[in-house]
Structure formats: structure tokens, C-alpha cells
Write a protein that holds these residues in place. Structure first.
Motif, short mmCIF file in Angstrom:
data_model
loop_
_atom_site.label_atom_id
_atom_site.label_comp_id
_atom_site.label_asym_id
_atom_site.label_seq_id
_atom_site.Cartn_x
_atom_site.Cartn_y
_atom_site.Cartn_z
N THR A 58 0.85 -1.19 0.00
CA THR A 58 0.00 0.00 0.00
C THR A 58 0.89 1.24 0.00
O THR A 58 1.79 1.38 0.83
N LEU A 59 0.65 2.13 -0.96
CA LEU A 59 1.45 3.35 -1.11
C LEU A 59 0.50 4.55 -1.07
O LEU A 59 0.08 5.07 -2.10
N PRO A 60 0.16 5.01 0.12
CA PRO A 60 -0.88 6.02 0.29
C PRO A 60 -0.57 7.37 -0.33
O PRO A 60 -1.49 8.14 -0.64
N GLU A 61 0.73 7.69 -0.54
CA GLU A 61 1.11 9.00 -1.07
C GLU A 61 1.70 8.92 -2.47
O GLU A 61 2.20 9.93 -3.00
N LEU A 62 1.65 7.76 -3.11
CA LEU A 62 2.27 7.61 -4.43
C LEU A 62 1.54 8.46 -5.46
O LEU A 62 0.32 8.37 -5.63
N VAL A 63 2.30 9.28 -6.19
CA VAL A 63 1.76 10.18 -7.21
C VAL A 63 2.20 9.75 -8.61
O VAL A 63 1.41 9.82 -9.56
N ILE A 64 3.45 9.29 -8.74
CA ILE A 64 3.99 8.91 -10.04
C ILE A 64 4.46 7.46 -9.99
O ILE A 64 5.25 7.08 -9.12
N PHE A 65 3.99 6.65 -10.94
CA PHE A 65 4.39 5.24 -11.02
C PHE A 65 4.74 4.92 -12.46
O PHE A 65 3.91 4.99 -13.36
N ASP A 66 6.02 4.57 -12.69
CA ASP A 66 6.49 4.22 -14.03
C ASP A 66 6.78 2.72 -14.08
O ASP A 66 7.74 2.24 -13.47
#
Length: 235
Positions: A58-66
Motif C-alpha cells: 500500500t502506497l498512500p502518497e504515491l503520485v507517479i508510477f512508471d
């Protein structure tokens, strides 16, 4: 991937890390990542051979995922469950072939930038129109907005070099004090100035190699010889 993650962690507190790059870690699925990456806002897993997003914490603050250049064709429902604040998702060069495979992303209301370049799904009739209809909050699809115009984000990537700097960050020689590179490359100017300066330095004198005179004096005599004035210089 777990070993690479530990190297990237460098004994830091996982809860305080905001960026993580695990590119080129060959694995079928995500493994070894801590469950307390509470501050992570950027995650990159390019060219890892991923076939599944299973194991993503779980990544509650993730904004960018490549996750470009992988083998993914499904599993985007995991992103909807694990990354509620995701804004930019890069899926280029994967195996997505249908709109239905992308549909789980509808649950991520914050998603505004999507890259699906080099996926078979782009061959779907009227693809761009259908994607923007599917994701009403989307502002950027493959670098273009709903009207097909280049987005500001893409323009910044292409022209994001400050004035006076080259693309590698070095200062442009034309902005430095003194003559620039174009001046130094002008052979006519170089020859004219060298000959004038060197002739003045050896006016009426003949200096042998190895003598006590300065370098410019010897170079002046040599240039006169190269110019075809041997007889004049020996008189």
C-alpha cells in the motif's frame, strides 16, 4: 528486486523515503518492498520483466508510477486499491490490448496523466476519444490533451533547459567572458592575429630553436616560414 531494494534503501527509514528507483530488476512480480513506505511519491520499475503487480505494498502518497517496458496485461485493479492518490501512470511498452484491461483505473479519480504508448490497445478504433470518455479527469494521454494538443508537461520536458545552459547542464560558451567557441573556430581571424602579434615580437630578429626567447617568438618565425616567406626572413 528485494536485494536491489535493500541497496537503494541504504539503511534509511522506509517511512521517510519519497523516491524509489528499481529499474532493470528482473522479476515476474513485485517482491521485498516494505509495507511502511508511507511517504513514497515516486516509484519506478522500468524494464523489470514484470508480469504481475502482485506484491505491491500500500502506497498512500504515491503520485507517479512508471512501470514501462514490462510484460503486464492485467492487474490494474491492484493499483486502484494500493495507490489512491496516483496522478501519473506510465504503462508504455507493455501488453495491454483492450479497453477492459484499463478499466480498473477508473477507480483512481486523481489519475490525470496516462501513457499507453506501444501497447496494442492503441489500435482500438477511436482509441483516444474512448479513453478520455472512460477517464473524465484525464488531462494527458501520451503527451497530448483531449484536443490533441501537446500538453504543458511534455513541452517542459522538451524545453526545460535554462537559458545559458546546454542540455548537459554546462554553461554555453557564448555566455562566458571573452571570445566564444565560434570565434576560436574562425581560422582566418586566428591566423591574422597570430601573424600580426608574432611578427611584432620578432621584428628584425632571427631566433634559433632552443634559444632563450619565449614560445610566441619561436612560433612567429615558424608561421612566417609556413607562409612562404623563407627568403625574406633570412635576409
Amino acid at each position: 528486486m528485494e536485494a536491489r531494494y535493500k541497496v537503494e534503501l541504504r539503511e534509511r527509514d522506509p517511512a521517510k523515503i519519497d523516491q524509489l528507483y528499481l529499474d532493470n530488476c528482473k522479476t515476474d512480480k513485485i517482491e521485498g518492498l516494505a509495507d511502511n513506505l508511507a511517504s513514497l511519491d515516486t516509484l519506478s520499475m522500468v524494464n523489470c520483466g514484470l508480469k504481475s503487480l502482485e506484491g505491491l505494498p500500500t502506497l498512500p502518497e504515491l503520485v507517479i508510477f512508471d512501470i514501462s517496458q514490462n510484460e503486464l496485461s492485467s492487474g490494474l485493479d491492484i493499483l486502484a486499491a494500493k495507490c489512491p492518490k496516483l496522478e501519473k501512470l506510465v504503462l508504455s511498452d507493455n501488453k495491454f490490448a483492450t479497453l477492459e484491461q484499463l478499466e480498473p483505473l477508473k477507480a483512481i479519480e486523481s489519475l490525470s496523466v496516462l501513457d499507453t504508448f506501444q501497447n496494442d490497445v492503441e489500435d482500438v478504433d477511436d482509441y483516444r476519444t474512448k479513453i478520455f470518455e472512460m477517464f473524465p479527469n484525464l488531462k494527458d494521454l501520451n503527451g497530448h490533451d483531449i484536443n490533441g494538443e501537446v500538453t504543458e508537461e511534455l513541452e517542459e520536458d522538451e524545453t526545460g533547459v535554462e537559458d545559458g545552459e546546454d542540455s548537459d547542464g554546462s554553461i554555453d560558451s557564448d555566455d562566458e567572458d571573452g571570445p566564444g567557441l565560434s570565434y576560436l573556430q574562425n581560422s582566418n581571424i586566428m591566423e591574422d592575429e597570430d601573424e600580426t602579434e608574432d611578427y611584432d615580437a620578432v621584428e628584425g630578429d632571427e631566433v634559433e630553436e632552443g634559444g632563450g626567447e619565449g614560445t610566441s617568438t619561436r612560433r612567429g618565425v615558424k608561421r612566417r616560414h609556413e607562409g612562404g616567406d623563407d627568403e625574406e626572413s633570412n635576409q
